[in-house]
Design an enzyme around this catalytic site. Structure first.
Site, short mmCIF file in Angstrom:
data_model
loop_
_atom_site.label_atom_id
_atom_site.label_comp_id
_atom_site.label_asym_id
_atom_site.label_seq_id
_atom_site.Cartn_x
_atom_site.Cartn_y
_atom_site.Cartn_z
N LYS A 195 74.52 63.32 69.97
CA LYS A 195 73.59 62.22 69.65
C LYS A 195 73.83 61.65 68.26
CE LYS A 195 70.22 62.98 73.16
NZ LYS A 195 68.89 63.16 73.65
N LYS A 245 76.57 63.59 81.93
CA LYS A 245 75.28 63.86 82.58
C LYS A 245 74.49 62.56 82.81
CE LYS A 245 71.80 64.69 79.04
NZ LYS A 245 70.50 65.28 78.80
N LYS A 261 68.90 59.02 80.35
CA LYS A 261 68.07 57.82 80.15
C LYS A 261 68.78 56.81 79.26
CE LYS A 261 64.00 60.74 79.74
NZ LYS A 261 63.46 61.56 78.68
N1 AQP Z 1 71.18 64.96 83.98
C1 AQP Z 1 70.28 65.95 84.00
N2 AQP Z 1 70.36 66.93 84.93
C2 AQP Z 1 69.43 67.92 84.98
N3 AQP Z 1 68.41 68.01 84.13
C3 AQP Z 1 68.29 67.05 83.18
N4 AQP Z 1 67.39 66.83 82.21
C4 AQP Z 1 67.72 65.71 81.52
N5 AQP Z 1 68.83 65.18 82.02
C5 AQP Z 1 69.21 65.98 83.07
C6 AQP Z 1 66.24 67.70 81.97
O1 AQP Z 1 65.08 66.88 81.97
C7 AQP Z 1 64.14 67.49 81.11
C8 AQP Z 1 63.54 66.46 80.23
O2 AQP Z 1 64.54 65.87 79.44
P1 AQP Z 1 64.15 65.11 78.12
O3 AQP Z 1 63.68 63.77 78.42
O4 AQP Z 1 63.21 65.91 77.36
O5 AQP Z 1 65.45 65.07 77.29
P2 AQP Z 1 66.93 64.74 77.61
O6 AQP Z 1 67.60 65.98 78.10
O7 AQP Z 1 67.44 64.18 76.35
O8 AQP Z 1 66.90 63.65 78.77
P3 AQP Z 1 67.92 62.48 78.98
O9 AQP Z 1 67.54 61.73 80.18
O10 AQP Z 1 69.32 62.93 78.97
O11 AQP Z 1 67.65 61.54 77.77
P4 AQP Z 1 68.64 61.01 76.69
O12 AQP Z 1 69.41 59.95 77.33
O13 AQP Z 1 67.73 60.51 75.64
O14 AQP Z 1 69.49 62.15 76.24
C9 AQP Z 1 64.85 68.60 80.34
O15 AQP Z 1 64.50 69.85 80.91
C10 AQP Z 1 66.30 68.31 80.60
O16 AQP Z 1 67.07 69.50 80.61
#
Ligand code: AQP
Length: 354
Positions: free
Chosen positions: A115, A217, A220
Site C-alpha cells: 500500500k 487479490k 476494493k
Molecule cells: N480478495 C479477498 N479474498 C478473501 N478475503 C478478502 N478480504 C479482503 N479481500 C479479500 C477480507 O475481507 C475482510 C475485510 O477487509 P477490509 O476491508 O478490512 O480490508 P482489505 O483486506 O484491505 O480489503 P480490500 O477489499 O482488499 O480493500 P483494499 O482495496 O483497500 O485493500 C478481511 O478479513 C479481509 O481479509
C-alpha cells in the site's frame, strides 16, 4: 489448565464497495460462527483513514458495511455490531501496542509495502501502525478467534507477537494483579493477560482473486470495476463481469492438481466451491472436461442466487438509516462496556493511575 473464554472478533473497513472477496473471506464466516460463539463484528472506521483521510461519505460507508453484516444474516441482538470509533478503547490500547511493537515488525508487513508503494517516506504513520490498531481491536476484548481472509494472516501473527511481548514484559504485574490465565504457547507455559489469537482462514476461497488477473487479490481499490463482483451489483452486472472474467483456452480439469499454474481457472472454481459449499474437487467432479462457456453461466446463476437476496436486503436497510444507526449505537455501548473492563486491567497492570 484454564483457558480464555472463546470469543470471535473481526472487522471490515468502510473504504468502498464490499466485494465477493470480503464476503467469502470474511462476512460469510462471521455468519456461520455466530451459531455457536459469542461474536463481536466491527466496522473499523478508524482504519479507513489509513486508506484515505477525507472520505466523501463516511457515514454512508459505515452504514453500508453494517447493512451488509445484517443482510448477510448476522444477528445484532444476540451478538455485537458497532463502529470502531464509538469505542475509544481501540485507539487507547493501540497507543500502548505502538509502544510494545517494534518498528522492524511493522516494516516487514507485506500489506504496508504494497500500500505504501515506492514512496514509503510519504506514507502515513497510521498506515505503518495499522497492524497495531488491528491487534488492539481484537485484544481490547481479549478475543480468541478471528475470521479473516488470507491477506490478513501476517497481521494476525503480529497481533500474537504483540500479545506475547506484553504478556512476557508485564508477567510479574499480571500475576501480582491476579489477572492472568495459564496457557501453553508451543511447549512453554505462559501466564497470559492477552490470548494468542487464532486466525480462522480456511475454506475453498480464502483469497478471492481479481477476475481480470488471477495473480492479484480481488480488492476494493482495484481501478477496474470488472475485477470484482460488488455486493451491490445487480444480476446483469454480475453476469457481465463473470462472462468477461479472464480465463485460459483449456477446459476445466477433472482433478484439483490440474488447476496448478492456471490462476484464473483456480479462482473461478474456488468461488463456485465457496458459494455452493463444496470442495474444489466436488466442483471438478461436476464440471471436469467442460469448457468455460458451460461453467461460467452456471457460476453466474449460483452467484446471483446467492447474492441477490443480500443485495435486496442491504438496499432495504439503507433506506432507513435510523434502524442501522440504532443498531450501531446499541452495539457501541455494549462493546464499550466490555472493552472498558479490559482497559481497567491493562491500566492497573501498566501502572497508570485511574
Ligand atoms: N480478495 C479477498 N479474498 C478473501 N478475503 C478478502 N478480504 C479482503 N479481500 C479479500 C477480507 O475481507 C475482510 C475485510 O477487509 P477490509 O476491508 O478490512 O480490508 P482489505 O483486506 O484491505 O480489503 P480490500 O477489499 O482488499 O480493500 P483494499 O482495496 O483497500 O485493500 C478481511 O478479513 C479481509 O481479509
Amino acid at each position: 489448565m484454564a483457558e480464555f473464554p472463546p470469543l470471535v472478533f473481526s472487522g471490515v473497513q468502510p473504504t468502498g464497495n464490499l466485494h465477493l472477496g470480503n464476503y467469502l473471506g470474511a462476512i460469510r464466516k462471521f455468519v456461520a460462527l455466530q451459531e455457536k460463539n459469542d461474536c463481536i463484528y466491527c466496522v473499523v472506521d478508524l482504519h479507513s483513514l489509513t486508506a484515505q483521510l477525507v472520505h466523501d461519505d463516511l457515514p454512508g460507508q459505515i452504514r453500508s458495511i453494517a447493512a451488509a453484516f445484517i443482510a448477510s444474516g448476522i444477528d445484532p441482538k444476540a451478538h455485537i455490531v458497532f463502529n470502531q470509533s464509538a469505542v475509544p478503547a481501540h485507539a487507547e490500547l493501540a497507543w500502548i501496542f505502538n509502544c510494545v511493537a517494534r518498528i522492524g515488525w511493522m516494516n516487514r508487513m507485506t500489506q504496508f509495502k504494497d500500500k505504501a508503494g515506492k514512496d514509503r517516506e510519504n506514507a502515513s504513520l497510521g498506515l505503518l501502525a495499522y497492524p497495531s490498531l488491528m491487534a488492539a481491536d481484537i485484544l481490547a476484548y481479549r478475543a480468541t478467534h478471528v475470521p479473516v481472509g488470507d491477506d490478513q494472516k501476517q497481521h494476525l501473527e503480529l497481533a500474537r507477537d504483540i500479545a506475547m511481548k506484553f504478556n512476557l514484559d508485564f508477567a510479574e504485574r499480571i500475576r501480582a494483579h491476579g489477572k492472568g490465565v495459564d496457557i501453553t504457547v508451543g511447549e512453554e507455559p505462559v501466564h497470559a493477560f492477552f490470548p494468542m489469537v487464532e486466525p480462522l482462514i480456511d475454506g475453498p476461497a480464502p483469497r478471492v482473486m481479481s477476475l481480470r488477473d488471477g495473480t492479484k487479490k480481488m480488492s476494493k481499490s482495484d481501478a477496474s470495476d470488472l475485477s470484482r463482483i460488488n455486493l451491490m451489483d445487480d444480476a446483469e452486472t454480475i453476469s457481465r463481469k463473470i462472462r468477461k472474467a479472464k480465463t485460459d483456452p483449456d477446459g476445466l480439469p477433472s482433478e484439483v492438481d490440474g488447476l496448478k499454474g492456471r490462476p484464473e481457472a483456480d479462482n473461478l472454481v474456488g468461488i463456485y466451491a465457496a458459494l455452493a459449499d463444496l470442495s474444489k474437487a466436488d466442483v471438478l467432479t461436476q464440471f471436469g472436461g467442460q469448457q468455460f462457456s458451460v461453467f461460467k453461466p452456471a457460476l453466474v446463476d449460483l452467484a446471483v442466487a446467492h447474492l441477490a437476496p443480500i443485495t435486496d436486503e442491504m438496499r432495504r436497510l439503507m433506506d432507513d438509516t435510523s434502524h442501522i444507526d440504532a443498531i450501531l449505537r446499541d452495539g457501541g455501548e455494549r462493546a464499550g462496556a466490555r472493552a472498558d473492563a479490559v482497559m481497567k486491567d491493562v491500566k492497573d497492570i501498566i501502572g497508570f493511575l485511574r
